[in-house]
Design an enzyme around this catalytic site. Structure first.
Site, mmCIF file in Angstrom:
data_model
loop_
_atom_site.group_PDB
_atom_site.id
_atom_site.type_symbol
_atom_site.label_atom_id
_atom_site.label_comp_id
_atom_site.label_asym_id
_atom_site.label_seq_id
_atom_site.Cartn_x
_atom_site.Cartn_y
_atom_site.Cartn_z
ATOM 1 N N GLY A 26 0.862 -1.416 -0.194
ATOM 2 C CA GLY A 26 -0.471 -0.037 -0.135
ATOM 3 C C GLY A 26 0.785 0.757 0.199
ATOM 4 N N HIS A 57 -4.451 1.209 7.694
ATOM 5 C CA HIS A 57 -3.370 1.491 7.645
ATOM 6 C C HIS A 57 -2.636 2.773 6.766
ATOM 7 C CE1 HIS A 57 1.417 0.866 7.626
ATOM 8 N NE2 HIS A 57 1.233 2.086 6.564
ATOM 9 N N GLU A 58 -3.522 2.474 5.020
ATOM 10 C CA GLU A 58 -3.204 3.599 3.825
ATOM 11 C C GLU A 58 -4.426 5.023 4.272
ATOM 12 O OE1 GLU A 58 -0.731 3.418 2.502
ATOM 13 O OE2 GLU A 58 -0.009 1.948 2.789
ATOM 14 N N GLN A 104 3.102 9.891 1.745
ATOM 15 C CA GLN A 104 4.543 8.595 0.986
ATOM 16 C C GLN A 104 4.914 9.633 0.598
ATOM 17 O OE1 GLN A 104 2.440 5.290 2.570
ATOM 18 N NE2 GLN A 104 4.285 5.012 3.578
ATOM 19 N N HIS A 151 -2.972 7.056 6.989
ATOM 20 C CA HIS A 151 -1.558 8.194 5.934
ATOM 21 C C HIS A 151 -2.491 8.881 5.950
ATOM 22 C CE1 HIS A 151 2.102 5.989 6.196
ATOM 23 N NE2 HIS A 151 1.380 4.788 6.242
ATOM 24 N N CYS A 165 6.101 -0.191 7.594
ATOM 25 C CA CYS A 165 5.501 1.179 7.234
ATOM 26 C C CYS A 165 6.791 1.027 5.718
ATOM 27 C CB CYS A 165 4.906 1.984 7.569
ATOM 28 S SG CYS A 165 4.340 4.032 6.532
ATOM 29 N N LEU A 166 6.225 2.017 4.309
ATOM 30 C CA LEU A 166 7.578 2.120 3.545
ATOM 31 C C LEU A 166 8.751 3.473 4.179
ATOM 32 C CD1 LEU A 166 5.702 1.601 -0.167
ATOM 33 C CD2 LEU A 166 7.907 -0.115 1.265
HETATM 34 NI NI NI Z 1 1.743 3.058 5.572
#
Ligand code: NI
Length: 172
Positions: free
Chosen positions: A46, A135-136, A51, A139, A93-94
Site C-alpha cells: 500500500g 493503514h493507508e 508518502q 496516512h 510501513c515504507l
Molecule cells: Ni504506511
C-alpha cells in the site's frame, strides 16, 4: 510512469491531514499510476499520497504486490463506514524502514470511496486487505501505525523512531 521518492519519517508531510480530491483529471490519474509503480517497486502492499509528498486523499493498495491485476485498489477520498471485530497482526510501513510491530485493526470493514473518474463505490474488505486499507487511510489523516502502540511497545518504538530521525538528519 515514474517511480517517486518515498518520504521517510520524520518528514512533516507524513503528519498532514490531507485534502479531499475535488478534481478528477489527468494529473490525478498520472499521480495514481506513479504511486502504483512506486508501491510495486518498493515493494509494498500500500502507498498513500502523503508518502510521495502530496497532501491529497488518495491511496493505492495491492495485497498481491503486482501478482494479480484484479487485486489493485485505487481509493480516492476513502472512508470506513463499517468496522467489525478486531485482529492483531504485524505491520510495517515504507515511510518507517526497519520498524515493524503488532497493531490492532478491525477484522472486516466496509469502505466508501471514489475511483479516478470520481464515481463512488463501496468495498467490503476482510483480514489483511482490511488491515492494509486502514493503514493507508490513517496516512491520509497524518497517522502512522506506530501511533497505535501502547505500553512497552510504545516505549520501544519511540527509541526506534528517534534513531530513524537521527539517520535521516545525517542523510540530509
Ligand atoms: Ni504506511
Amino acid at each position: 510512469m515514474a517511480i517517486l521518492p518515498i518520504r521517510i519519517y520524520p518528514d512533516p508531510v507524513l503528519r498532514v491531514k490531507c485534502r479531499r480530491v475535488e478534481t478528477f483529471d489527468d494529473g490525478l490519474r498520472k499521480l495514481a499510476a506513479n504511486m502504483v509503480e512506486t508501491m510495486h517497486a518498493a515493494p509494498g502492499v500500500g502507498l498513500a499520497a502523503p508518502q510521495v509528498g502530496v497532501d491529497l486523499r488518495l491511496a493505492v493498495v495491492d495485497v498481491s504486490v503486482g501478482e494479480d491485476p484484479a487485486a489493485l485498489r485505487v481509493l480516492v477520498n476513502p472512508e470506513v463506514v463499517r468496522r467489525e471485530g478486531s485482529e492483531t497482526d504485524t505491520e510495517g510501513c515504507l515511510s518507517l524502514p526497519g520498524i515493524t510491530d503488532k497493531v490492532d485493526r478491525p477484522l472486516a470493514i466496509t469502505l466508501k470511496a471514489q475511483n479516478l473518474k470520481g464515481e463512488p463505490f463501496e468495498l467490503d474488505a476482510e483480514e489483511y486487505l482490511a488491515r492494509a486499507i486502514c493503514h493507508e487511510i490513517d496516512h491520509l489523516d497524518g497517522i502512522l501505525f506506530t501511533d497505535h502502540l501502547r505500553g512497552l511497545r510504545k516505549e520501544r518504538v519511540r527509541r526506534q523512531l528517534k534513531k530513524l530521525a537521527a539517520e535521516q538528519e545525517v542523510a540530509v
